[in-house]
Design a protein around this motif. Structure first.
Motif, PDB file in Angstrom:
ATOM      1  N   ALA A  33      24.005 -66.002 -43.644  1.00  0.00           N
ATOM      2  CA  ALA A  33      24.819 -67.181 -43.257  1.00  0.00           C
ATOM      3  C   ALA A  33      24.757 -67.193 -41.681  1.00  0.00           C
ATOM      4  O   ALA A  33      24.480 -68.255 -41.089  1.00  0.00           O
ATOM      5  N   ILE A  84      33.157 -68.027 -43.913  1.00  0.00           N
ATOM      6  CA  ILE A  84      33.992 -66.922 -42.967  1.00  0.00           C
ATOM      7  C   ILE A  84      33.522 -66.949 -41.394  1.00  0.00           C
ATOM      8  O   ILE A  84      34.340 -66.762 -40.706  1.00  0.00           O
ATOM      9  N   LEU A  85      32.212 -67.043 -41.183  1.00  0.00           N
ATOM     10  CA  LEU A  85      31.732 -66.892 -39.853  1.00  0.00           C
ATOM     11  C   LEU A  85      32.063 -68.259 -39.150  1.00  0.00           C
ATOM     12  O   LEU A  85      32.498 -67.970 -37.766  1.00  0.00           O
ATOM     13  N   LEU A  86      32.173 -69.459 -39.609  1.00  0.00           N
ATOM     14  CA  LEU A  86      32.837 -70.333 -38.748  1.00  0.00           C
ATOM     15  C   LEU A  86      34.048 -70.248 -38.679  1.00  0.00           C
ATOM     16  O   LEU A  86      34.434 -70.481 -37.240  1.00  0.00           O
ATOM     17  N   ASP A 110      30.960 -68.854 -48.953  1.00  0.00           N
ATOM     18  CA  ASP A 110      31.778 -67.898 -48.530  1.00  0.00           C
ATOM     19  C   ASP A 110      31.520 -67.145 -47.088  1.00  0.00           C
ATOM     20  O   ASP A 110      32.163 -67.437 -46.247  1.00  0.00           O
ATOM     21  N   ALA A 111      30.310 -66.924 -47.175  1.00  0.00           N
ATOM     22  CA  ALA A 111      29.899 -66.261 -45.766  1.00  0.00           C
ATOM     23  C   ALA A 111      29.605 -67.262 -44.568  1.00  0.00           C
ATOM     24  O   ALA A 111      30.120 -66.973 -43.561  1.00  0.00           O
ATOM     25  N   ARG A 112      29.299 -68.425 -44.882  1.00  0.00           N
ATOM     26  CA  ARG A 112      29.218 -69.263 -43.995  1.00  0.00           C
ATOM     27  C   ARG A 112      30.625 -69.703 -43.577  1.00  0.00           C
ATOM     28  O   ARG A 112      30.876 -70.047 -42.065  1.00  0.00           O
ATOM     29  N   THR A 160      35.791 -67.323 -38.183  1.00  0.00           N
ATOM     30  CA  THR A 160      35.644 -66.113 -37.576  1.00  0.00           C
ATOM     31  C   THR A 160      35.814 -66.522 -36.071  1.00  0.00           C
ATOM     32  O   THR A 160      36.335 -66.261 -35.445  1.00  0.00           O
ATOM     33  N   ASN A 161      34.536 -67.251 -35.773  1.00  0.00           N
ATOM     34  CA  ASN A 161      34.237 -67.809 -34.403  1.00  0.00           C
ATOM     35  C   ASN A 161      35.315 -68.548 -33.871  1.00  0.00           C
ATOM     36  O   ASN A 161      35.813 -68.512 -32.635  1.00  0.00           O
ATOM     37  N   ALA A 164      26.924 -67.529 -50.595  1.00  0.00           N
ATOM     38  CA  ALA A 164      26.264 -68.127 -49.553  1.00  0.00           C
ATOM     39  C   ALA A 164      27.488 -69.058 -48.883  1.00  0.00           C
ATOM     40  O   ALA A 164      27.751 -68.839 -47.411  1.00  0.00           O
ATOM     41  N   PHE A 177      27.090 -70.149 -31.390  1.00  0.00           N
ATOM     42  CA  PHE A 177      27.817 -69.094 -31.604  1.00  0.00           C
ATOM     43  C   PHE A 177      27.289 -68.085 -32.632  1.00  0.00           C
ATOM     44  O   PHE A 177      27.380 -66.797 -32.620  1.00  0.00           O
ATOM     45  N   MET A 217      27.266 -58.754 -50.434  1.00  0.00           N
ATOM     46  CA  MET A 217      27.945 -59.909 -49.269  1.00  0.00           C
ATOM     47  C   MET A 217      27.511 -59.423 -47.793  1.00  0.00           C
ATOM     48  O   MET A 217      27.597 -60.573 -47.099  1.00  0.00           O
TER      49      MET A 217
END
Lengths: 554, 76
Positions: free
Chosen positions: A386, B39-41, B35-37, B43-44, B33, A396, A379
């Motif tokens: 990602a 989360i980052l979106l 999930d990760a995208r 998060t910011n 993938a 960002f 992960m």
């Protein structure tokens, strides 16, 4: 293609100390003529502290070492009189490309601000850097540089350190009041004192190559995550002088170092990067495992550790040599004051505090980069990918992409030597207490000049747009540790004020958030000790006591 | 606590369904993938270190021993 570099041979010369009836005692001995030790010796000599510099070899470093020097380090070298030579010999750069798989994800530009004498970064292979530093050291009478002098014995006494030094003509004894151990990652001094590193080994291996090629690659820092020519791993490519390129290939923890160093295999990997037709010669290729670790303390009685002997980080971010030189920058003036009896030996404890904090910052940054370059779970890898995916579209996400955060100087904000701002002074920016001074293009007597040239070596009161009250400049100069006053006139200086710097464009004013009367107290290493909105003799004297370790922090 | 855990959505059922539907045609690797995208979106968008650390701690709760969850705080 660039010619092979021939390492110069510096001859062994017998020292008078070898014929002395009893061991000769010197104020300072520095062990190790690498970037840290050479910088240390030059700084001490410029502070008029005679220094003996011992090196076990008779030449400069072999390949695959430091490459990339940051502005602050170049400014230190400029103060030491060798910055211009390093910049002239090196390769300047300011752009970087970050690739993910087949895509160029983004390009960065360090957007170098105008009005600084030194560039943001200069690349130069370590042996050429060392040649420049050795040339500078050789021209200084205060440096007794002894090649092929290997320390084989070290005993710490209450008032000195006793050394046994081996030479081609046999061993001799030597003593010093203070020993600076800049003898690298395998430091003899460290082992002799039985000191352990704390930290971790990064569970990864890298093939580090220096490759000479006449192929025309762009002069940028290029970093590839998972490229087609080196799947699942990363590659870094950076230019050095004389068409030499540093290429780092991540191999993973389970790579076999011996097999990876076989020349045919190295050439095969490089051909994938450089192209089948590229004409190249491998100057060095070695497999490394990186350490992120430091000594618990850098000061052990009369032995002071600096550079790799004190701390080691992975190279992504160029924090190795840069931090070693900044160690030397921090230590030189303190040793000088202690040796002259102008500061208590406790001042050296601040070297420990400030440079341990700097090492921790570098270690944290290096570990963060390692996490991104080699994610430790599926992960974590997905998050990394990602970030790279989103970085193409959104700025960002570029902030998450970490191919090594490039070396920044440490701000000694929490140091006992630093006087924090008084809230009533309302500084809105400028150079923070503990931070290194920023350069600015100024004028002196109508000629272009650099602000940093007027700071350093001694304590300096930098006064903006005000004339200190009569007699006070003299009183500052008469303090136990003298303070020199430098006045900056914003706009154009009156012709009568020849000693003043004219900040014609207001560059220094802006960089220092200065108003008329704003006064900075600047340490000999060009870091800010304190600052105020007005020139106040009492406040300066109190900050001086603090900055020289003569007063307890309030 | 700075993390807002009170109900804030106008139509929680619709958003929950939209999240679930986003995974419909994704295999495991694609879901990861995604999930990760996401989360980052987010998060910011949240943009607050304290809030994010609280959310990380709550999300870790019960999944990892408490002393290991503390490791997250050790990495600034």
């Amino acid at each position: 293609m660039a010619p092979s570099h021939l390492r110069p041979g510096f001859g062994y010369r017998r020292s008078a100390d070898q014929d002395a009836p009893a061991p000769v005692r010197h104020p300072v001995v520095v062990v190790g003529a690498g970037p840290t030790g050479l910088s240390m010796a030059i700084d001490l000599a410029l502070h008029r502290v005679p220094v003996v510099l011992l090196d076990d070899d008779n030449t400069v470093s072999p390949g695959s070492r430091a490459v990339c020097y940051a502005k602050r380090t170049l400014e230190v070298w400029d103060r030491l009189g060798v910055g211009e030579a390093v910049v002239a010999r090196g390769v300047g750069w300011r752009n970087g490309w970050v690739h993910h798989r087949k895509q160029l994800v983004y390009e960065f530009d360090l957007l170098t601000e105008a009005g600084h004498k030194m560039p943001a970064f200069t690349n130069l292979q370590q042996y050429l850097l060392e040649e420049a530093l050795v040339a500078r050291a050789h021209e200084m009478a205060g440096i007794d540089l002894r090649w092929r002098n290997r320390v084989i014995g070290l005993t710490v006494a209450a008032d000195h350190v006793a050394l046994v030094v081996d030479t081609p003509e046999g061993p001799y004894e030597l003593q010093c009041e203070w020993l600076v151990a800049a003898d690298g990652a395998k430091s003899f001094a460290r082992r002799q004192l039985g000191l352990e590193f704390v930290g971790q080994t990064i569970r990864d291996r890298f093939l580090i190559c220096d490759v000479a090629t006449d192929a025309d690659f762009p002069n940028l820092r290029q970093f590839w995550f998972d490229p087609p020519f080196h799947r699942e791993r990363s590659v870094l490519m950076h230019r050095q002088a004389d068409n030499l390129w540093r290429i780092d290939l991540q191999l993973g923890w389970y790579a076999d170092p011996a097999a990876e160093q076989v020349p045919e295999r190295v050439a095969m990997r490089l051909r994938r990067i450089l192209g089948e037709e590229a004409n190249f010669r491998v100057e060095s290729a070695e497999v490394y495992t990186f350490q992120c670790r430091r000594l618990e303390r850098f000061v052990h009685g009369r032995v002071l550790f600096a550079g790799d002997a004190a701390h080691q980080v992975s190279p992504f971010g160029a924090r190795g040599a840069n931090s070693g030189v900044q160690d030397a920058d921090n230590l030189g003036w303190k040793l000088r004051l202690v040796l002259a009896g102008l500061a208590p030996a406790a001042l050296l404890e601040s070297y420990n505090r400030e440079r341990v904090a700097a090492a921790d910052e570098n270690l944290r940054r290096a570990e963060q980069a390692a996490e991104f370059i080699a994610p430790r779970s599926p992960m974590a890898r997905a998050l990394r990918d990602a970030a790279l995916h989103l970085a193409g579209r959104f700025s960002f996400a570029r902030d998450f992409v970490n191919s090594g955060r490039l070396s920044q100087p440490t701000v000694y904000a929490g140091s006992p030597l630093t006087t924090p701002d008084h809230p009533a002074d309302r500084f809105g920016g400028g150079v923070l207490p503990g931070a290194p001074c920023m350069d600015a293009l100024v004028e002196r007597s109508g000629e272009a000049d650099w602000l940093l040239r007027h700071l350093g070596f001694c304590f300096t009161a930098l006064v903006f747009d005000a004339t200190p009250p009569s007699g006070q400049v003299e009183r500052l100069a008469a303090l136990p540790v003298p303070v020199r006053t430098v006045v900056v006139r914003v706009g154009t200086a009156e012709p009568a004020e020849e000693a003043c710097l004219a900040d014609t464009a207001g560059l220094a004013r802006d960089r220092y958030d200065a108003q008329p009367g704003t006064t900075y107290l600047i340490r000999p290493d060009q870091h800010v000790a304190a600052r105020w909105r007005r020139f106040d003799l009492t406040a300066i004297a109190a900050a001086m006591a603090r900055a020289t370790g003569s007063a307890e922090a309030a | 606590m700075k993390l807002d855990t009170t109900p804030r959505l106008a139509d929680p059922d619709a958003i929950f369904t939209a999240l679930a539907h986003a995974y419909c045609h994704l295999d495991d690797a694609q879901a990861r993938a995604f999930d990760a995208r996401l989360i980052l979106l987010l998060t910011n968008h949240v943009g607050d270190d304290d809030v994010l650390r609280e959310a990380i701690a709550i999300a870790s709760d019960g999944l990892v021993p408490r002393d290991r969850a503390g490791d997250l705080d050790a990495v600034p």
